[in-house]
Enzyme design. Structure first.
Site, PDB file in Angstrom:
ATOM      1  CG  HIS A  22       4.278   7.947  27.309  1.00  0.00           C
ATOM      2  ND1 HIS A  22       3.820   8.493  26.068  1.00  0.00           N
ATOM      3  CD2 HIS A  22       4.844   9.078  27.997  1.00  0.00           C
ATOM      4  CE1 HIS A  22       4.109   9.851  25.960  1.00  0.00           C
ATOM      5  NE2 HIS A  22       4.822   9.993  27.276  1.00  0.00           N
ATOM      6  CB  SER A 236       4.851   4.298  34.234  1.00  0.00           C
ATOM      7  OG  SER A 236       6.128   4.849  33.658  1.00  0.00           O
ATOM      8  CG  ASN A 237       3.180  10.539  31.848  1.00  0.00           C
ATOM      9  OD1 ASN A 237       3.921  10.613  30.859  1.00  0.00           O
ATOM     10  ND2 ASN A 237       2.894  11.454  32.379  1.00  0.00           N
ATOM     11  CD1 TRP A 238       8.929   6.841  37.595  1.00  0.00           C
ATOM     12  CD2 TRP A 238      10.391   6.934  35.892  1.00  0.00           C
ATOM     13  NE1 TRP A 238      10.084   7.079  38.190  1.00  0.00           N
ATOM     14  CE2 TRP A 238      11.140   7.185  37.220  1.00  0.00           C
ATOM     15  CE3 TRP A 238      11.354   7.087  34.976  1.00  0.00           C
ATOM     16  CZ2 TRP A 238      12.352   7.519  37.538  1.00  0.00           C
ATOM     17  CZ3 TRP A 238      12.554   7.458  35.069  1.00  0.00           C
ATOM     18  CH2 TRP A 238      13.342   7.376  36.422  1.00  0.00           C
ATOM     19  CG  HIS A 240       5.087  10.646  37.635  1.00  0.00           C
ATOM     20  ND1 HIS A 240       3.926  10.010  36.836  1.00  0.00           N
ATOM     21  CD2 HIS A 240       5.568   9.571  38.316  1.00  0.00           C
ATOM     22  CE1 HIS A 240       4.019   8.526  37.234  1.00  0.00           C
ATOM     23  NE2 HIS A 240       4.980   8.298  38.072  1.00  0.00           N
TER      24      HIS A 240
END
Length: 283
Positions: A22, A236-238, A240
């Protein structure tokens, strides 16, 4: 201030073929669509993410449609073309999306549909069953995000799904919740059905104790991993985007923190390699 994309390597050495399940990409030619959230001013894209991959030791990726782009999947499709077989996508699909469009999305690497019951989401839970019925024909699944405090309200709906689906972001409990609370226990029972996966990601978004340890979301994550490691994913949800650039977590430090919640190498490989490869049809 620019995003941190390199630095001291993580202490954790990730296994070969590790998957980030993700993250989001942006590009100037794909503007924000109303009423979605704003595109980040620096438009972090493919080149920046490849630097992050090298830094963390990641090889494959699932690119999730950003809420800023609503139901225009052009940005993730361009990224999927660029990454080739090392990437899969999660698109925004509506009940009325044409069959021909779904077929094209599948051919280009999409394997999931995003359902977002939070401000800025393009398709909410009221469309979950209809969207799931459309995409399951292609072997896809839905990824679902809502305020976990509403878990008990949504369980009857989620129990109607008998193919795989994913609950995002450790359940996204936006109020303090412990592993013993009924809302979290309901999530464990969904996992017991055998088709519900939970994504260990974005611990900073719902933590009330804060970093760098995120003790509250760490306790939830450990409980999920202990309960059903075969249905846990990491992401990671990079980049952010819920945080300002200067307040975004250091990705190497965050990776080490999360990996500290995983009890052994076998479970690490299950979460980072085997679970996502099975679910996302990586070759």
């Amino acid at each position: 201030m620019s995003r941190k994309l390199e630095g001291a390597a993580p202490r954790t050495r990730l296994p070969a073929r590790s998957v980030d399940t993700h993250m989001h990409l942006y590009a100037p030619q794909y503007p924000q669509l109303t009423p979605g959230p704003l595109v980040p001013p620096d438009c972090p894209g493919i080149d920046e993410y490849r630097r992050l991959q090298r830094w963390l030791g990641l090889e494959q990726v699932v690119i999730v449609q950003a809420n800023a782009h609503r139901d225009d999947n052009s940005c993730i499709l361009a990224a999927l073309d660029a990454f080739g077989e090392n990437a899969r996508g999660v698109a925004v699909v509506k009940p009325e999306t044409p069959e021909s469009t779904l077929a094209e999305l599948h051919q280009r690497g999409v394997r999931g549909a995003r359902i977002m019951q939070l401000p800025g989401g393009a398709v909410g839970l009221e469309h979950l069953l209809a969207v799931n019925a459309r995409v399951r024909e292609f072997g896809w699944h839905c990824i679902v995000q809502f305020d976990g405090r509403e878990m008990l309200d949504h369980v009857p709906l989620l129990q109607q799904i008998d193919n795989p689906f994913i609950i995002d972001h450790i359940g996204k409990f936006l109020g303090p919740v412990t592993p013993q609370d009924p809302e979290f226990q309901a999530l464990l029972k969904l996992m017991d059905r055998g088709n519900c996966y939970v994504k260990i990601a974005a611990c900073y978004e719902s933590s009330h104790t804060g970093g760098p340890e995120y003790a509250d979301t760490a306790a939830l994550s450990r409980a999920l991993i202990a309960h059903a490691p075969e249905r846990v994913l990491w992401a990671s949800n990079w980049p952010h985007v819920s945080q300002s650039v200067d307040n975004a977590p250091d990705d190497a430090v965050l990776l080490d923190t999360v990996c500290g919640w995983i009890p052994d190498q076998k479970t690490l490989e299950r979460i980072f390699v085997h679970n996502p490869r099975d679910l996302y049809d990586f070759s």
